[in-house]
Write an enzyme that holds these catalytic residues in place. Structure first.
Site, mmCIF file in Angstrom:
data_model
loop_
_atom_site.group_PDB
_atom_site.id
_atom_site.type_symbol
_atom_site.label_atom_id
_atom_site.label_comp_id
_atom_site.label_asym_id
_atom_site.label_seq_id
_atom_site.Cartn_x
_atom_site.Cartn_y
_atom_site.Cartn_z
ATOM 1 N N CYS B 205 25.297 26.428 52.233
ATOM 2 C CA CYS B 205 25.257 25.485 53.354
ATOM 3 C C CYS B 205 24.738 24.107 52.960
ATOM 4 O O CYS B 205 25.178 23.092 53.487
ATOM 5 C CB CYS B 205 24.370 26.025 54.463
ATOM 6 S SG CYS B 205 24.857 27.637 55.033
ATOM 7 N N CYS B 349 46.580 21.758 19.274
ATOM 8 C CA CYS B 349 47.697 20.946 18.805
ATOM 9 C C CYS B 349 47.351 20.549 17.372
ATOM 10 O O CYS B 349 46.599 21.254 16.704
ATOM 11 C CB CYS B 349 47.894 19.734 19.716
ATOM 12 S SG CYS B 349 46.449 18.672 19.782
#
Lengths: 78, 380
Positions: B205, B349
């Site tokens: 909350c 990569c």
């Protein structure tokens, strides 16, 4: 077949609605979950339980036309 | 759980049940005494009952208010936090003058004004694996008003270990959940949610807000269930989760089955060593999102990973040991179905730059299981 989906709490916010009718080929709870995760990418990182007609069932349970499916997340707040 | 039977709370006489109500108490509780299902006998059960409320916050306040008003004889309040001005929008036991005071103390002060016939035990500390079992053993029913998963799992497991019914409530913005766990062979919290959510994935909350009346709606249902359990009236909300939607004024109910494996798991957890913050991913568990070649060599030995090469097909070197699948960067959007969402996915990569672009894109698509190979495959 058509499934009646209900979303609660954060899940409703992630998918942008509280209810929807979802059309899919015959499938199990698990397959439906994958289809939903593909449709709504945000679901992938969320924690929830899937209830079918107000009960939690095995992921392999086959769904029927008109089943009511609820995606219920845990709430933290108090 | 020998104190419980189908007539509700029935402790042995030595523990006080049967202690007659005083004339003042009879006057005070007259509207209860008029009810067939409560009466003097029921009110004596309430007087003899001992309830521990975990957290005197949004849920804790209405729970405490109604339990104290109803005449629950002994009420424990545990909270380590202090009253903040922002609590007053929903934590109805507190006033402006309580700001900065410990919540357990402030709640007790307020409740003593309400009912002088109740004993309040306050604990200005955090519930932990060190104090939970000793504390729970002194009470008959535990009410969960906590605001985080780590304490919710702790409360559940301690209830399973000490065989105490757990009246559960939890809230999110405009929605709340209520049920009774661990009552007469019913399900536990772990039977409903066996896996703790990932750290930070479900806000509380203080992070996202809550409509002030919601904890009132859910907390009063928790108080109602607690009183029903003590009196042995009605049908306890065990084995059913009620989800209340304050905006639609609707309720959705779902059945929860008991899962023996989860109950066993809770029973077997060793409180001397188990760390609930770790279990809920609040510590250390955060996934490293960068890995170097040496670490990756180790990781592929110990864990099943998916490894994705986002280079063009013609680029070299290829490393057979990685069993990588090739999805060139530009083609990722049409190949999302090939990328795993459950296990860790290492993306590489040539030099570690395109793989970062791929990770950025995939994160937007909801992936949170991605690891970049730092420096690319040339470092292999």
């Amino acid at each position: 077949m058509i499934l009646k989906l209900k979303y609660f709490g954060m899940i409703a916010e992630a998918v942008g609605k509280e209810n929807e009718e979802f059309e899919c080929a015959n499938s199990s709870v698990e397959e439906l979950n994958i289809a939903l995760k593909n449709k709504y990418a945000k679901l992938a990182s969320m924690n929830y339980k899937i209830a079918v007609n107000q009960s939690f069932v095995e992921p392999t349970t086959l769904l029927k036309d008109n089943d009511e499916i609820a995606l219920l997340p845990p709430f933290a707040g108090g | 759980m020998e104190k419980w039977n189908d007539k509700g709370y029935n402790p042995p006489p030595s523990e006080g049940l049967g202690e007659a109500l005083t004339a003042q108490e009879k006057k005070r509780y007259s509207r209860h005494l008029l009810l067939d299902k409560v009466g003097e006998c029921g009110q004596e059960k309430l007087k003899a009952a001992k309830v521990l409320v975990i957290g005197a916050g949004g849920l804790g306040c209405p729970v405490l208010q109604y339990l104290a008003a109803a005449g629950v004889g002994t009420i424990g309040i545990i909270d380590f936090d202090v009253v903040d001005e922002s609590n007053l929008q929903r934590q109805v036991l507190f006033s402006v003058s309580d700001i900065g005071t410990n919540k357990a103390i402030a709640a007790k002060n307020s409740l003593e004004q309400l009912n002088q016939y109740v004993n309040f035990n306050i604990y200005q500390e955090k519930l932990s694996t060190q104090n939970a079992l000793t504390l729970f053993k002194q009470y008959d029913i535990i009410v969960d008003g906590t605001d985080n998963f780590s304490t919710r799992y702790l409360v559940n497991d301690a209830c399973v270990k000490t065989a105490k019914p757990l009246v559960y409530g939890a809230i999110y913005k405009f929605e709340g959940q209520v049920t009774v766990f661990n009552y007469q062979n019913g399900p536990s919290y772990r039977c409903l949610f066996p896996e703790a959510p990932k750290a930070g994935s479900v806000p509380n909350c203080s992070e996202i807000g809550v409509i002030g009346v919601l904890p009132g709606l859910i907390g009063t249902q928790q108080a109602n269930e607690t009183i029903k359990l003590i009196l042995g009236i009605g049908t306890p909300l065990s084995g059913k989760l009620v989800v209340h939607d304050a905006l639609q004024a609707s309720q959705f109910t779902v059945n929860i089955d008991r899962n023996e494996e989860q109950i066993m798991l809770a029973q077997q957890i060793d409180f001397d060593s188990f760390d609930y913050d770790y279990f809920c991913g609040l510590k250390q568990n955060q996934m490293e999102d960068e890995i170097n070649a040496k670490e990756l060599q180790e990781l592929i030995k110990s864990e099943t990973l998916q490894i994705i090469d986002v280079r063009e097909e013609w680029e070299q070197p290829k490393v057979a040991a990685l069993k990588a699948i090739n999805i060139p960067l530009q083609t990722i959007p049409e190949n999302l179905d090939k990328i795993d969402k459950d296990k860790k996915v290492v993306i590489f990569c040539q030099h570690g730059v395109r793989s970062l672009h791929a990770i950025d894109y995939l994160k937007q698509q909801g992936y949170n299981n991605l690891i970049n190979l730092t420096g690319g495959i040339v470092t292999w």
